[in-house]
Design a protein around this motif. Structure first.
Motif, PDB file in Angstrom:
ATOM      1  N   ASN A 297     -24.875  17.563 -17.419  1.00  0.00           N
ATOM      2  CA  ASN A 297     -26.084  18.320 -17.233  1.00  0.00           C
ATOM      3  C   ASN A 297     -26.068  19.672 -15.852  1.00  0.00           C
ATOM      4  O   ASN A 297     -26.217  18.538 -14.949  1.00  0.00           O
ATOM      5  N   ALA A 298     -26.113  20.671 -15.879  1.00  0.00           N
ATOM      6  CA  ALA A 298     -26.802  21.038 -14.361  1.00  0.00           C
ATOM      7  C   ALA A 298     -27.774  21.330 -13.888  1.00  0.00           C
ATOM      8  O   ALA A 298     -28.286  22.626 -13.504  1.00  0.00           O
ATOM      9  N   GLY A 299     -28.679  20.561 -14.821  1.00  0.00           N
ATOM     10  CA  GLY A 299     -30.240  21.314 -14.520  1.00  0.00           C
ATOM     11  C   GLY A 299     -30.413  21.870 -15.772  1.00  0.00           C
ATOM     12  O   GLY A 299     -30.013  23.191 -16.568  1.00  0.00           O
TER      13      GLY A 299
ATOM     14  N   GLY B 136     -34.295  23.105 -17.628  1.00  0.00           N
ATOM     15  CA  GLY B 136     -35.826  23.454 -17.345  1.00  0.00           C
ATOM     16  C   GLY B 136     -36.388  22.554 -16.349  1.00  0.00           C
ATOM     17  O   GLY B 136     -35.983  22.572 -15.496  1.00  0.00           O
ATOM     18  N   ALA B 137     -37.313  21.873 -16.639  1.00  0.00           N
ATOM     19  CA  ALA B 137     -38.257  21.198 -15.760  1.00  0.00           C
ATOM     20  C   ALA B 137     -37.778  19.300 -16.033  1.00  0.00           C
ATOM     21  O   ALA B 137     -38.411  18.739 -15.408  1.00  0.00           O
ATOM     22  N   HIS B 138     -36.639  19.013 -16.979  1.00  0.00           N
ATOM     23  CA  HIS B 138     -36.348  17.613 -17.159  1.00  0.00           C
ATOM     24  C   HIS B 138     -35.386  16.643 -15.833  1.00  0.00           C
ATOM     25  O   HIS B 138     -36.006  16.175 -15.365  1.00  0.00           O
ATOM     26  N   GLU B 139     -34.354  17.414 -16.161  1.00  0.00           N
ATOM     27  CA  GLU B 139     -33.547  15.716 -14.731  1.00  0.00           C
ATOM     28  C   GLU B 139     -32.353  17.922 -13.867  1.00  0.00           C
ATOM     29  O   GLU B 139     -32.021  18.927 -14.600  1.00  0.00           O
ATOM     30  N   HIS B 140     -32.059  17.241 -13.075  1.00  0.00           N
ATOM     31  CA  HIS B 140     -30.853  17.907 -12.151  1.00  0.00           C
ATOM     32  C   HIS B 140     -29.684  16.876 -11.307  1.00  0.00           C
ATOM     33  O   HIS B 140     -30.102  16.032 -10.655  1.00  0.00           O
ATOM     34  N   PRO B 141     -29.357  15.970 -13.142  1.00  0.00           N
ATOM     35  CA  PRO B 141     -28.485  14.536 -12.419  1.00  0.00           C
ATOM     36  C   PRO B 141     -27.563  14.932 -10.774  1.00  0.00           C
ATOM     37  O   PRO B 141     -27.919  14.243  -9.965  1.00  0.00           O
ATOM     38  N   THR B 142     -26.614  15.727 -10.927  1.00  0.00           N
ATOM     39  CA  THR B 142     -25.949  15.847  -9.594  1.00  0.00           C
ATOM     40  C   THR B 142     -26.564  15.921  -8.863  1.00  0.00           C
ATOM     41  O   THR B 142     -26.091  15.863  -7.229  1.00  0.00           O
ATOM     42  N   GLN B 143     -27.860  16.739  -8.790  1.00  0.00           N
ATOM     43  CA  GLN B 143     -28.405  16.795  -7.359  1.00  0.00           C
ATOM     44  C   GLN B 143     -28.438  15.779  -7.259  1.00  0.00           C
ATOM     45  O   GLN B 143     -28.820  15.629  -5.117  1.00  0.00           O
TER      46      GLN B 143
ATOM     47  N   THR C 283     -25.147  24.833  -7.495  1.00  0.00           N
ATOM     48  CA  THR C 283     -24.978  24.093  -8.202  1.00  0.00           C
ATOM     49  C   THR C 283     -22.988  25.013  -8.840  1.00  0.00           C
ATOM     50  O   THR C 283     -22.611  23.958  -9.003  1.00  0.00           O
ATOM     51  N   ARG C 284     -23.097  26.330  -9.531  1.00  0.00           N
ATOM     52  CA  ARG C 284     -22.401  26.948  -9.924  1.00  0.00           C
ATOM     53  C   ARG C 284     -21.496  26.822  -9.088  1.00  0.00           C
ATOM     54  O   ARG C 284     -20.289  26.069  -9.390  1.00  0.00           O
ATOM     55  N   THR C 285     -21.420  27.479  -7.858  1.00  0.00           N
ATOM     56  CA  THR C 285     -20.260  27.249  -6.875  1.00  0.00           C
ATOM     57  C   THR C 285     -19.688  26.018  -6.514  1.00  0.00           C
ATOM     58  O   THR C 285     -18.025  26.341  -6.593  1.00  0.00           O
ATOM     59  N   SER C 286     -20.377  24.684  -6.608  1.00  0.00           N
ATOM     60  CA  SER C 286     -20.425  24.154  -6.181  1.00  0.00           C
ATOM     61  C   SER C 286     -19.263  23.290  -7.312  1.00  0.00           C
ATOM     62  O   SER C 286     -18.134  22.203  -7.292  1.00  0.00           O
TER      63      SER C 286
ATOM     64  N   ASN D 187     -18.079  26.487 -16.980  1.00  0.00           N
ATOM     65  CA  ASN D 187     -18.800  26.227 -16.348  1.00  0.00           C
ATOM     66  C   ASN D 187     -20.107  27.338 -17.000  1.00  0.00           C
ATOM     67  O   ASN D 187     -19.747  29.003 -16.467  1.00  0.00           O
ATOM     68  N   ILE D 188     -20.816  27.595 -17.514  1.00  0.00           N
ATOM     69  CA  ILE D 188     -22.375  28.407 -18.773  1.00  0.00           C
ATOM     70  C   ILE D 188     -23.656  28.213 -18.013  1.00  0.00           C
ATOM     71  O   ILE D 188     -23.763  27.137 -18.277  1.00  0.00           O
ATOM     72  N   PHE D 189     -23.430  29.032 -17.770  1.00  0.00           N
ATOM     73  CA  PHE D 189     -24.899  29.094 -16.793  1.00  0.00           C
ATOM     74  C   PHE D 189     -26.187  29.743 -17.293  1.00  0.00           C
ATOM     75  O   PHE D 189     -25.979  31.271 -17.598  1.00  0.00           O
ATOM     76  N   PHE D 190     -27.437  29.675 -17.994  1.00  0.00           N
ATOM     77  CA  PHE D 190     -28.318  30.630 -18.604  1.00  0.00           C
ATOM     78  C   PHE D 190     -29.458  30.287 -17.869  1.00  0.00           C
ATOM     79  O   PHE D 190     -30.893  31.523 -18.052  1.00  0.00           O
TER      80      PHE D 190
END
Ligand code: CP
Length: 316
Positions: free
Chosen positions: A126-128, A130-137, A57-60, A48-51
């Motif tokens: 993709n965990a999000g 920018g303002a593009h997509e957050h598919p797993t949400q 999202t990260r925890t789940s 998991n790499i979060f910028f």
């Protein structure tokens, strides 16, 4: 589902969406057991790499990977060699050299995951971006709606708030219209992108119109961190015009549910009595996020994708 990565909802087939939702059902059942773990991804290494910051999202994703018995590495960009100037691609090649099997990444640039997916041989989720997509949400939101309403087709969903800066809104618009939901959106005119109706949603000028007879009321967070300037006069006025109060909620169907991707701005887009009230499914969304992420990790990590030109040639 036969794809290497999960980058967006836009490119998913409706059948793939349902496959992910259906795969998450038995995974959710594991949560009621005393040992909440299955061996499905034993021996796999997930990074998991979060910028960008994240709680849910990260925890789940971490919990989902652990419940599948994978090894999990979490990297926060501010504590990595990224701050010393290492490039994104060099960072990923370094992690690939340690034999990572799958990446989950959140990045502030739209398209960052797409860029990497073309350059690395293992799946990326993709965990999000920018303002593009957050598919797993969007997938966990569909799961929550189906769990409560029994179906997705024909369900009236009112999406209210900051549409322009919300990757959650974009992914949900793609997802809900693909499964045949009746989507109504509203928010300040400055936060409704031009041409958004081409994504299949009905744009309402007044919040009351969107709420009228809704089965699902989906409140969006005001994305203060992405809004460079003021898109509405004051928070007080925003709450007055768009905030979800018990009175406003009474315009929706009596059995309507309230959803929010989190984190909430209480007193801005949502009132405490609604957020914590009987119609709220906000905590269920979080629970379902673990099941959906287990399904996505499982489906992607258990497929074989040729990693070398030699393997590609052998498969032809
Ligand atoms: N919904 C969501 O993406 O929340 P986090 O930013 O906490 O991950």
């Amino acid at each position: 589902m036969n794809r290497k990565d999960l980058l967006d909802i836009q490119s998913l087939e409706t059948e793939e969406i349902y496959e992910i939702l259906d795969t998450a059902v038995p995974f959710k059942e594991i949560f009621t057991r005393s040992v909440k773990r299955v061996p499905s991804l034993r021996g796999k290494t997930i990074v998991n790499i979060f910028f960008e910051p994240s709680t849910r999202t990260r925890t789940s994703f971490e919990l989902a990977a652990k419940r599948l018995s994978a090894d999990v590495i979490n990297i926060a960009s501010e504590r990595s060699s990224f701050v010393k100037g290492e490039s994104l691609i060099d960072t990923f090649h370094t992690l690939l050299a340690m034999k990572a099997d799958l990446f989950v990444m959140r990045h502030s640039f739209a398209g960052a995951c797409h860029f990497l997916a073309e350059r690395i041989p293992v799946p990326i989720i993709n965990a999000g971006d920018g303002a593009h997509e957050h598919p797993t949400q969007a997938l966990l939101d569909l799961f929550t709606i189906r769990e409560n309403k029994g179906t997705l087709s024909g369900v009236k969903v009112a999406i209210i708030g900051d549409i322009a800066f919300s990757r959650v809104a974009r992914s949900n618009l793609w997802a809900l219209t693909k499964v045949g939901a009746d989507v109504h959106i509203t928010g300040p005119a400055t936060l409704l992108p031009k041409g958004i109706e081409r994504m299949g949603a009905k744009v309402c000028r007044r919040v009351e119109e969107a709420l009228d007879g809704a089965d699902v009321v989906y409140m969006l967070r005001i994305q203060k961190e992405r809004q460079g300037s003021h898109f509405f006069p004051t928070i007080r006025e925003y709450y007055h015009l768009f905030g979800l109060t018990p009175n406003r909620l009474s315009l929706a169907k009596p059995d309507a549910i309230v959803m929010h991707p989190g984190p909430m701005n209480r007193g801005v887009e949502i009132n405490d009595y609604v957020a914590d009230g009987p119609a709220s499914r906000i905590h269920d969304q979080v629970t379902n996020g673990v099941a959906i992420r287990m399904a996505v990790l499982f489906l992607l990590a258990t497929q074989h994708h040729p990693q070398t030109a030699h393997e590609l040639a052998a498969e032809e």
